[in-house]
Structure formats: C-alpha cells, structure tokens
Design an enzyme around this catalytic site. Structure first.
Site, PDB file in Angstrom:
ATOM      1  N   LYS B 141       0.952  -1.044  -0.094  1.00  0.00           N
ATOM      2  CA  LYS B 141      -0.021   0.110  -0.040  1.00  0.00           C
ATOM      3  C   LYS B 141       0.955   1.293  -0.059  1.00  0.00           C
ATOM      4  O   LYS B 141       1.966   1.334   0.661  1.00  0.00           O
ATOM      5  CB  LYS B 141      -0.882   0.019   1.182  1.00  0.00           C
ATOM      6  N   SER B 217      -9.690   0.669   1.995  1.00  0.00           N
ATOM      7  CA  SER B 217      -8.486   1.556   1.774  1.00  0.00           C
ATOM      8  C   SER B 217      -7.581   1.327   0.664  1.00  0.00           C
ATOM      9  O   SER B 217      -6.630   1.539   0.316  1.00  0.00           O
ATOM     10  CB  SER B 217      -8.100   2.489   2.578  1.00  0.00           C
ATOM     11  N   SER B 241     -10.122  -2.014   5.754  1.00  0.00           N
ATOM     12  CA  SER B 241      -9.210  -1.794   4.722  1.00  0.00           C
ATOM     13  C   SER B 241      -8.421  -2.788   4.200  1.00  0.00           C
ATOM     14  O   SER B 241      -8.084  -2.980   3.098  1.00  0.00           O
ATOM     15  CB  SER B 241      -8.190  -0.593   4.971  1.00  0.00           C
TER      16      SER B 241
END
Lengths: 546, 546
Positions: B141, B217, B241
């Site tokens: 990420k 996310s 997420s």
C-alpha cells in the site's frame, strides 16, 4: 445534595472500624502493654511481636514464618498439613499484625476457615488438590470485590454501599485454583498517594519502624506480608502501588505487563473509561521470586482472558532458567530526586555483586529521557477526568483530605486542565519515550534494567512525594519487580552521602536507621516470564551478598 | 498561506502520474485496442487480459498464475527458479494490471530487479536462502515507506514531500527475511472510504467488473493481487481496509490482532497520538490461507518488537491443525444493512457446508449489541482529532474531495464534536460491547464467528457506504479474515431476495452478475494462530462446496 455535617462521617467511620475490630476473636487480642506502645510517632520495630506475644502456638509460628507459598501449597497438597491449620495460623497472625500496624480493612475469618475445611475435605475425598493454589490463604487489597464483603476503598461515602454481590475476576480465578480469602487490606484515600491512610480505616504503619510509611497504595498488604500475617497478597499498581509497599516494608513484589492478569470486577476510586495510556495492573506481594512465579503461572495458565475481556489471550510461557551472563542496564537516578545514601549503597552493592557474578552493566542515565519529565507526563494521564470523580467521592461525605495527598502531586500541574487536543500530544510524547527505551534495550542487547524503586528507604509519614522511579515502568508498560536488599546504616551509608545533593524528602539518617533497602529489576514488555527468571538470578546473587 | 489556484494541483497531480507511467518500459505497454476499452463505466471483466495480451512469456504466465507465495519461495529457495525471473514476471504483470485497473502509485522495477539479483547471488554463494521470504516480490500500500520512494498517500499536498529516507519498520523486517519490493499501490483520499480514489493517482477499478469498486482503503492491492500482478500484498486495516478489497476483488486476506505486526514508520492521513481504542493493523492480501500463515509466521518469528516499540513481545505460536469439530458463531446481519441475495446465499451455503462437514453453528444475531450502533461508536473514535488533520491535508492543495467520502460517513455524526468527557463514556460503551462478545465466545465455547464482510459483493463506485460488518472486528480487536466464495448469480440468488428488505445501497442484480462473494471468519483476540488453522478448515470446506 447538601453535604452532611462533619460529625456524620466521623461516626460512620468509627462505627465501621468498631465493626471490623469485633471480627477479631477476643482471645486473639494483644495485651494493652503492647498496644499502648503503638503509635505513628514511635520508632518501634514490631516485627518480632507476633512470635513473642505468645498468642501463636509453635506450629502457627512455624507455618507462618518458615515457608513461602510454594512450600505451603506443596505441604497441603501432599496432605502433610491441613489448609484449616494454615488458614487459622494466618488469620491469627493477621489479627495480631492488624493490632500492631492497622493493616486490615475487612476481616472474614469464619468464611475463610469454612473454605479451608472445604479444601481439606476435597483432598481427603478426591485424593488430589483443588488446583495449584490448593488451600492457600491469600490476602487482598481492599479494592478487590469478594462476594458478601463490603468494598469501601477507604471512602466514607462508600460506607453506605452494600456488600459485593460478585467477585473480582481474579478472585474467581484464584478461588478455582484453590485459594482461601480471609482479609482485605488498607490503602490510601483515592489510592493516589504512597501513604496507606484514609478516614475510614486510618493509617497503616511500617512494622520495621512505626514512624515510617508502610507505602502505598497497597500498604496494608506490604505491612501484613512483612509481618507474615500473609504469605501472598494481591496488590494493584498504576504508579508503583505494588512496588512501593514492597520496598518500604522489605518484601518481594512484581508488577506484570498490563492486560495479562485480570483486573476487572473490582472497585476503583476513579471513573471508568479512561483514555489513558497507563493501565492499572495486579501483581503479587510475597517473600520469594518463586512465589511471584507461582502466582503468575497459575493466573496465566488458567485462561484469564475467559474471565476478563481486557486480558490478552497470551498464556504463560515456560522459559528456561538463566544459564548465561545477563546484560543489565543501570539507571542511577535523577538530580531532582537523588538517591539517598542507603539506596545509593544498595544499588551500588547490587551492581557490584551482579558484575562479580559475571553479568554486565550498561549505564543508561545519560541516554534516557528525563525521568522527572516522564513522571510528570504520567501524572497528566492520571488527571484526565474532567469530572474529577475521586474528588467527588471524597466531597460526598464531607470527610477531609488526608495530608499525604498534598505531597504526592506535581506543583507544575496545579492549574493544569486536561483537553482532548493535548491528549494527542501527550501520546506522541509517550511514544517517543517508548521508542528510546526500546532502542536502548535492543541496541545494548539488555535483558533487564536495575535501578532504585525509590530514592530512599521508607520515609516519614506523608513525605513520600511523587514516585518517579516506579511510575516509569507504568508509562512504559514494562514489568518490574522489587527485591529487598540491605538496610539503612548511618555508618555504612556515610561514604555515599553527597553534600551537594538535593535530597527530597530530606535524608534523616537517624530516623531511618535499619529500614530495609531495595533494588528494582525491570524487564521487557510481555516478557514477564523472562523477568521472573532474571529476578531469581538477582535474588540469588543478592542473598549471597547480603 | 493562500490556497494555490486550482490549476496548480491538477498540474502537479498529472505530472506525478506521467512520471509514474514513464517507469513502465515501452515494450510492456498494452495496445490501444485494449486500453481504449478501459473505463470506470464499462462492466468489462479484465482478468484474462494479462494472459491473453501476449506481453507475458509462458513462463511468466506460469510463475504469476500457478503458484502461491509459499510455492514460489520453495522453488526459489531450492534454486529451481531465480528471484530475478519471478520478480521480472511480477513487474511485467503489475505494469499490465496497472494499465487495466489503475492500481499502482509508485513503480520501482529497477531497484526490485537489482534486489532480486542480490537474492540470487546470495543463494548461489551461501547455498541457502536469505530468509523465509527469499526472493519474493511483495507489493505494498502507498502508505508504507520504502527508502528512496515517495509516500504521498494520494494527497496533492504531499507531492512536495521528498522521497522517504527510511523504511517502515515492517519493510525493514521483511527485507531481512528476503523480500523484494517493486510497487506501491493505490488508496483513497484520507484512507477513510472504501473507494481507492484520490486526486493524485485517480481511481482503481475492479478487475472483475470495471464499473464496480475495487474496495478500499487497500484497493490497489486488492485489484493487483486479483490480477496476479502480485502474489502477496501488504494492507492496513482500521475499519476493514484489509478485508474490503479482498471481498470486493475475490482474494484471501487477514486482519490480525493489533500490536502484533509492526505498524510504525509509515505515513498516515491523520495526526499521530490518537487516544483511540481502535488501533490500525497490517495484514496480508494473497491467494491462500497458507500464505497468510507464511506472512504472520515470518513476521512474528522475527522479533517484530525489536523493530517497533508498539508491538507486543508475543512470538508466533505453533498450533496444531484442527482435528475436532469446530464451534462457530453465526451472525446473519443487521436490518439497516440486510445481506443482499448473493451474500445471503454465500453465507447460507458456507454455514450449510460447514455443518455438513461436522462443525456446529450458534446463531448470535439476537445476542449481540446492535451492529449499527457499534459501527457508529467506532466512527466516533475515527473523529477524535479536534484539529481535523486529514481535512487540512486536503485543503492545503485546493484539491476537491473525492465523491465517495460523502457516502462513507454516518449522518448521525454530521454535527458531532469530540470531547474528552465523552471519550470516557465511549470507552465505557466499548467495554460493554467487548464483554458481551467475550461472554458469548466463552459461554458457547466458540472457536470463531462466521459472518459477511459486507452486505453485498463489490458495488458501483462511490456507493459502498459505512462498513458495519468489518469495523466490528476493529472495535473488538478480534482478528478476522476473508475467504472468497461463490459469485453473484441472478438465478441462484433469487430465492434469497426479500421484497421487504431495505437494501442499502440498492441491490442491482444485473450490474453485479458474476461478482465474487465472500465470507468473513472472525477469531479470538491474540489467537491469530488458531484463526489461521480455522480458516484453513473453512477454505477447504468452501473449496469443495464451490
């Protein structure tokens, strides 16, 4: 609601004390020749009185004095001695201790003796002990709930509360493991001072020297265990309450990492739901590191997370005894709270003995964040309640503040008001401190830290002040234990006196002569198991050096 | 400071995207016949394009498609395949994936290939792998720091920041274990919505159906792993997420208990020092439960607490595979967010298959605190910053809000302002919820809970809403994983349609046809090890039932 007149709270408190006293059988009362000498201004050492007073049989003296909890359980589990006899001996001795140092709050000898019989019957019928604490009398700080017993924690306003209808989670757990509960013990008003003194039960005195503090907030336990009115006591600790009474009275104790021993189900002086980073923990007060291990191993092996949702599902790990040289960090103190000569000597001697035994020491004083500032930050966490709940509990009855409260605070925070915004910044400040210590432990490959638990031995009543050397491990959430070591000696301590040191409180060599010294051993978080093994090494080295 | 003119932020963002795109070698670019068909309104499934586009060699297809991380590491560690070849294959496939679904933020293929050569050289020279992740390409990420690579997390105002000068702690740990890092992936503006969409990198699309959300996310990871442009991705999770992208794209994931995997050293959208009770955690996105285990075992066996002071010193425990029937709690949902027919069918089918395999189910819906209220409480914890730091990061550049932000919030909290006083009450409310779940787990002897991770499959862009089924495990701090299961099918789902259900967002059978379904498996806190074994059982049962 109008504040009741002052007379009311005094009557209520004195009636509670009388009720308490009436639970002591008449034949266990000390003669007035002894009790008349008891006073908080007397420097008398009362440690020998339980044995010399004649109230205990030789067997009772032996059972209470000669063994630690590990020994006693072994004897009871093998059927060599009955829980009833052990429990009776500790009930008697606790009653004697109470008359000497005012250490008890609640007395429930009858229930304890009935429970002890139950343990004896169990072993007779089943041929095996109830559990790893089979038949062992355990004393508890007043803040624990024991079904059927009142929990006032020394607030006059709590005297109206009915007896507890359920046990603290840890009490449930220990009961299943075979424990016998018989007394609860004294603590300070609000639990946030180091003098176990409140308007309901009065003040607990130090059995080594009645004019010195027994420490707090678990001072009742400290004095009771020292007098061997208990072999294992349950304490709580959020700033040092497990360790301060241990170092003041001269016993062994350990504050574990938070969220391992179930804390829930008791009564606290504050409001529930604090957004603090400093969690209160429960640890044992006892006479040997192996009893610390017995307690922790028993609790952590009993799936404590099934009793308390705030306990982490991390069972006890069996770790091997230490066989290689250990690496210790050494913290020698802070200029605002310099070590008094007896403690400077104890720490120096301990470090020297450990080095002589092959272990190494890394000086940390210049590498750590300012200890005083760290303690100040911790204190802010204790003051986060905008409703000031403990103040309300005091004001509700009209009782006055006990004197030590005024001495156990930071002047810097007199006008400080907590805000949500600052709480974020406090957490950032704490995180930085955590990182420094973690890096020091890792980079120096440290197994533990050795330091003082307080700058002095026990001091005069109401003069202890802020406990910067014990609150450190709370804000770090590092486990830490106390081992009693050496005694104040004007003569031997003299070389450690520094004329330019700002001793705080003042250093009174005559007053504290003979008071127990101590060292604190600090482990790494969640490595309570390793700390126990390390403390065994320290205990052994210091025993030989004593 | 005056807000810069709008043109500025658009120019900055487009320049960043161009720079990003230039890191893809020309010969890895897809033909315009393919890229012209890519649009967020197209319902195209692009999963086959990496294989069919002709850019990958047969060996590259095999390396990226046929194995999980466990397999690949085994092959590389035995010398059967080189890390360079594996890394090159994943770099190429990630580049292709990016052109299809816009999943990458930072590309550093050259550094990755050099690192892969280093791994190959090591094994050639030393005759053994670097560590348990020897030579494995791992995607991350964007919020992770990788030395020399920029971390903007999609804020235009962060485009001015220099490249990271140090690694996230976990990156350091994984690097030592042998990992190769090659790309960072897309995420939402502020990370607090389920659409991975921001004004710097644009929107990530769902490879199963470009008109659906890839989740968030960690949506870039979800889409990239699904397209097999990565075999193991690093996600974060504070409200779902890790799990939302897994269920939206159809892969496997796990959010561990907090404070076990090092979280520190990265970049977040918010302010440091939150006094929240909900800690963000890192977990893997991958293709098999055994890869989840590989990740967790590697991290927890590497003394992660020496990297990050907030990690608990609790090493990986080896637990035995499940051999006895399991007891599952079953949560079927909340009337305000009723399960859409495809998910109701997936959950029903999963429960039926698990029961058929000998496991038991205890219905919990009537026994748990209101799920919607629990999520609302969680949201308050996310809004505790009086300074509203993430808002400042958006406003600093003049960039607009992405549309999904308005949809991922509680109307009830529109005017809510956090106060220190209410935070105490919130903590009390949370403690009650924790107690109910703990009691349910203990009293019913539950090993885990099975439930939906979301009421639907992936939904249209910007319509996901508040994730009440994933934030539950964050507020409880229970570990939870996603296993993809079944696919939306108008025909098969029809019996699960309820005319009176208030589907939110609306249930559009045609739009989501073929979208992956999923179940969520929730373990007990700190029992991540047990949850992995339980998830293996569920994975196995569901594979057979698919």
């Amino acid at each position: 609601m109008a504040t009741p007149p002052i007379a009311d709270w005094e009557t209520l408190a004195s009636s509670k004390r009388a009720q308490n006293h009436s639970k002591i059988p008449k034949e266990w009362l000390l003669p007035s020749t002894i009790t008349d000498t008891i006073s908080e201004t007397s420097s008398q050492n009362v440690l020998d009185i339980p044995t010399s007073c004649g109230l205990l049989t030789p067997q009772e003296v032996e059972l209470t004095e000669r063994y630690d909890a590990t020994d006693l359980i072994s004897k009871m589990s093998k059927g060599e001695v009955k829980s009833y006899d052990v429990t009776l001996a500790f009930c008697k001795r606790a009653a004697i201790a109470h008359q000497l140092v005012n250490c008890l709050t609640e007395i429930f000898f009858e229930e304890a003796l009935a429970r002890a019989r139950q343990c004896d019957d169990y072993i007779a019928k089943e041929g095996r002990p109830i559990g790893p604490l089979h038949g062992l009398p355990i004393s508890l700080k007043d803040s624990f709930n024991v079904k059927g017993v009142q929990t006032t924690i020394g607030f006059v306003s709590f005297l109206k509360n009915p007896p507890a209808t359920s046990n603290s989670y840890l009490v449930d757990l220990l009961f299943k493991a075979g424990a016998v509960f018989y007394v609860k013990t004294n603590l300070p008003q609000t639990m946030m001072t180091a003098d176990s003194h409140n308007n309901v039960f009065g003040r607990t005195l130090n059995p080594n020297n009645l004019s010195l503090t027994a420490g707090g907030s678990t001072g009742g336990e400290g004095a009771l265990v020292k007098l061997r009115g208990s072999v294992l006591g349950l304490t709580t600790d959020v700033a040092g309450s497990n360790r301060i009474p241990a170092l003041c009275n001269g016993i062994t104790s350990l504050k574990p990492t938070a969220s391992r021993v179930p804390f829930g189900g008791g009564v606290g002086p504050g409001r529930y739901g604090s957004p603090t980073q400093i969690l209160p923990v429960i640890g044992p007060a006892c006479h040997s590191v192996r009893d610390v291990e017995l307690f922790l191993k028993t609790v952590l092996s009993a799936k404590p997370w099934e009793f308390d949702e705030n306990v982490m599902n991390v069972p006890w790990r069996t770790v091997e005894p230490v066989t290689k040289p250990l690496r210790f960090g050494l913290i020698r103190g802070h200029p605002k709270r310099p070590l008094h000569p007896p403690i400077a000597r104890a720490l120096h001697s301990a470090a020297t003995a450990l080095k002589a035994a092959g272990h190494s020491m890394v000086l940390l004083d210049d590498k750590i964040p300012d200890l005083y500032d760290t303690a100040l930050l911790a204190w802010k966490y204790f003051l986060l309640d905008p409703k000031k709940t403990p103040v309300g509990h005091v004001n509700a009855s009209g009782e006055p503040w006990v004197p030590s409260i005024m001495n156990c605070r930071f002047e810097e925070l007199a006008d400080w008001k907590p805000t949500l915004d600052e709480l974020w910044d406090m957490n950032v400040e704490r995180a930085k401190i955590l990182r420094v210590y973690k890096d020091l432990m890792v980079e120096n490959k440290l197994d533990a830290i050795v330091m003082a638990g307080y700058q002095s031995t026990a001091v005069s009543h109401d003069t202890y002040g802020v406990p910067i050397y014990t609150v450190l491990q709370n804000i770090l959430n590092y486990p830490a234990g106390i081992i009693t070591y050496l005694k104040a000696s004007k003569q031997l301590d003299e070389p450690f006196f520094k004329a330019d040191a700002a001793y705080e409180p003042p250093y009174p060599p005559d007053l504290i002569e003979g008071a127990p010294g101590a060292v604190q051993v600090v482990g790494r978080p969640m490595q309570d198991e390793e700390l126990v093994e390390i403390m065994k090494v320290v205990e052994d080295v210091l025993k030989k050096a004593s």
